[in-house]
Design an enzyme around this catalytic site. Structure first.
Site, PDB file in Angstrom:
ATOM      1  N   TYR A 158       0.885  -1.265   0.027  1.00 42.84           N
ATOM      2  CA  TYR A 158      -0.070  -0.063  -0.040  1.00 42.84           C
ATOM      3  C   TYR A 158       1.033   1.429   0.123  1.00 42.84           C
ATOM      4  CZ  TYR A 158      -3.991   3.109   1.691  1.00 42.84           C
ATOM      5  OH  TYR A 158      -4.992   3.814   1.584  1.00 42.84           O
ATOM      6  N   LYS A 162       1.138   4.090  -2.850  1.00 42.02           N
ATOM      7  CA  LYS A 162       0.536   5.418  -2.650  1.00 42.02           C
ATOM      8  C   LYS A 162       1.597   6.313  -2.915  1.00 42.02           C
ATOM      9  CE  LYS A 162      -3.983   4.772  -1.540  1.00 42.02           C
ATOM     10  NZ  LYS A 162      -4.878   5.181  -2.471  1.00 42.02           N
TER      11      LYS A 162
HETATM   12  P1  NAD Z   1     -13.575   2.242   0.470  1.00 46.67           P
HETATM   13  O1  NAD Z   1     -13.361   0.748   0.553  1.00 46.67           O
HETATM   14  O2  NAD Z   1     -14.936   2.510   1.181  1.00 46.67           O
HETATM   15  O3  NAD Z   1     -13.569   2.766  -1.006  1.00 46.67           O
HETATM   16  C1  NAD Z   1     -12.747   2.339  -2.140  1.00 46.67           C
HETATM   17  C2  NAD Z   1     -13.609   2.323  -3.164  1.00 46.67           C
HETATM   18  O4  NAD Z   1     -12.691   1.703  -4.273  1.00 46.67           O
HETATM   19  C3  NAD Z   1     -14.645   1.180  -3.192  1.00 46.67           C
HETATM   20  O5  NAD Z   1     -15.906   1.661  -3.648  1.00 46.67           O
HETATM   21  C4  NAD Z   1     -14.239  -0.039  -4.118  1.00 46.67           C
HETATM   22  O6  NAD Z   1     -15.198  -0.737  -4.861  1.00 46.67           O
HETATM   23  C5  NAD Z   1     -13.433   0.782  -5.072  1.00 46.67           C
HETATM   24  N1  NAD Z   1     -12.538   0.000  -5.884  1.00 46.67           N
HETATM   25  C6  NAD Z   1     -11.567  -0.597  -5.235  1.00 46.67           C
HETATM   26  N2  NAD Z   1     -10.825  -1.544  -6.385  1.00 46.67           N
HETATM   27  C7  NAD Z   1     -11.581  -0.891  -7.592  1.00 46.67           C
HETATM   28  C8  NAD Z   1     -11.157  -0.987  -8.981  1.00 46.67           C
HETATM   29  N3  NAD Z   1     -10.181  -2.178  -9.194  1.00 46.67           N
HETATM   30  N4  NAD Z   1     -11.718  -0.384  -9.821  1.00 46.67           N
HETATM   31  C9  NAD Z   1     -12.828   0.438  -9.527  1.00 46.67           C
HETATM   32  N5  NAD Z   1     -13.216   0.666  -8.129  1.00 46.67           N
HETATM   33  C10 NAD Z   1     -12.475   0.012  -7.161  1.00 46.67           C
HETATM   34  O7  NAD Z   1     -12.298   2.902   1.164  1.00 46.67           O
HETATM   35  P2  NAD Z   1     -12.017   4.319   1.574  1.00 46.67           P
HETATM   36  O8  NAD Z   1     -11.415   4.556   3.041  1.00 46.67           O
HETATM   37  O9  NAD Z   1     -13.163   5.368   1.298  1.00 46.67           O
HETATM   38  O10 NAD Z   1     -10.930   4.527   0.421  1.00 46.67           O
HETATM   39  C11 NAD Z   1     -10.854   5.563  -0.766  1.00 46.67           C
HETATM   40  C12 NAD Z   1      -9.458   5.991  -1.004  1.00 46.67           C
HETATM   41  O11 NAD Z   1      -8.784   6.696   0.065  1.00 46.67           O
HETATM   42  C13 NAD Z   1      -8.468   4.676  -1.348  1.00 46.67           C
HETATM   43  O12 NAD Z   1      -7.650   5.010  -2.284  1.00 46.67           O
HETATM   44  C14 NAD Z   1      -7.722   4.685   0.139  1.00 46.67           C
HETATM   45  O13 NAD Z   1      -6.492   3.931  -0.388  1.00 46.67           O
HETATM   46  C15 NAD Z   1      -7.691   5.995   0.250  1.00 46.67           C
HETATM   47  N6  NAD Z   1      -7.402   6.192   1.766  1.00 46.67           N
HETATM   48  C16 NAD Z   1      -8.297   5.919   2.620  1.00 46.67           C
HETATM   49  C17 NAD Z   1      -8.029   6.264   4.143  1.00 46.67           C
HETATM   50  C18 NAD Z   1      -8.697   5.761   5.082  1.00 46.67           C
HETATM   51  O14 NAD Z   1      -8.181   5.870   6.377  1.00 46.67           O
HETATM   52  N7  NAD Z   1      -9.824   5.299   5.247  1.00 46.67           N
HETATM   53  C19 NAD Z   1      -6.744   6.946   4.349  1.00 46.67           C
HETATM   54  C20 NAD Z   1      -5.707   7.415   3.384  1.00 46.67           C
HETATM   55  C21 NAD Z   1      -6.128   7.011   2.000  1.00 46.67           C
END
Ligand code: NAD
Length: 251
Positions: A158, A162
């Site tokens: 990850y 990132k």
């Molecule tokens: P989440 O799991 O709720 O959302 C992720 C979304 O990405 C889901 O809707 C999933 O269906 C979609 N997805 C996954 N693989 C895919 C693919 N191959 N094609 C199309 N869609 C795909 O998680 P989240 O926390 O809302 O994460 C959203 C973004 O934020 C991610 O990139 C995650 O790495 C990043 N992020 C999250 C956090 C956190 O603490 N939640 C922190 C830093 C970064």
């Protein structure tokens, strides 16, 4: 017209926690939102219903694609441009985790995370660059993570994806700047979504102890930062990483 009003925005992973909040915020502020989803579109559908109920009448719609597949990602962008005639904003938000210590990490877990979180964004950006360059305007916002800046034990895949996304942001930002296409990233810290809900209580408490503001972030905290970078309010900002972590890293 101010902010994102009247713009056409594609948000990937728009069925998720942060993606849903980004799509909703852009829609509330007057953008037409293309909700990129992989399969399940139930919560994206709910967000569109809410936007419509509240009178935000952008021509929002759902577009299905696995962004890690180059053909599907290209088709996604082409469908959005065919439908709306332009593409002003792309938010590369789709992402997954497959955590594990390096010595136990499988090839599959390494590849799945790189393919979705890094190659997925590359696939979508490559397809979106052409119409944006032709328009001589556009804003791409990549959802990275503080883990890409400071690393995290158990998240080598990850963190690599990132961090790679930040390099991609800066390089493509340099390539597209002369065409008035901006490329920025946000780096969220610990945000309350299904991605973090799965963590054990002990890990959540440990994480909370590292956050200077003593609270986890909400998807909305990230969404408003993305909306700023998406909009002409940030017209002179490109190649930047905006950290949204409540003082977790001071990176
Ligand atoms: P989440 O799991 O709720 O959302 C992720 C979304 O990405 C889901 O809707 C999933 O269906 C979609 N997805 C996954 N693989 C895919 C693919 N191959 N094609 C199309 N869609 C795909 O998680 P989240 O926390 O809302 O994460 C959203 C973004 O934020 C991610 O990139 C995650 O790495 C990043 N992020 C999250 C956090 C956190 O603490 N939640 C922190 C830093 C970064």
């Amino acid at each position: 017209m101010s902010g994102v009003e009247g713009l056409v925005a594609l948000v990937t992973g728009a069925n998720g926690g942060i993606g849903g909040a980004i799509a909703s915020t852009l829609g509330c502020r007057g953008a037409t939102v293309a909700f990129g989803v992989r399969r399940d579109a139930s919560s994206a559908r709910r967000v569109i219903e809410e936007l419509t109920k509240e009178g935000h009448r952008g021509d929002h719609d759902i577009f299905t694609a696995d962004v890690s597949d180059p053909g599907e990602a290209t088709q996604l962008v082409e469908s959005v441009v065919a439908r709306y005639g332009r593409l002003d904003v792309v938010v590369n938000n789709a992402g997954i985790t497959r955590d594990g210590l390096l010595v136990r990490m499988s090839d599959e877990d390494w590849e799945a995370v790189i393919d979705t979180n890094l190659t997925g964004a590359f696939n979508v950006m490559r397809a979106a660059a052409r119409p944006m360059m032709k328009q001589r305007s556009g804003s791409i916002v990549n959802v990275s993570s503080v883990v890409g800046l400071v690393g995290n034990a158990g998240q080598a895949n990850y963190a690599a994806a990132k961090a790679g996304l930040i390099g991609l942001t800066k390089s493509v930002g340099r390539e597209l700047a002369s065409r008035n296409v901006r490329v920025n990233a946000v780096a969220p810290g610990f945000i309350e979504t299904s991605m973090t809900a799965a963590l054990p209580q002990s890990a959540r408490e440990a994480a909370l102890g590292t956050i200077a503001m003593r609270r986890f972030g909400s998807p909305q905290d990230v969404a408003v930062a993305v909306a700023f970078l998406a909009s002409p309010d940030s017209a002179y900002i490109t190649g930047q990483v905006l950290v949204v972590d409540g003082g977790m890293t001071f990176a």
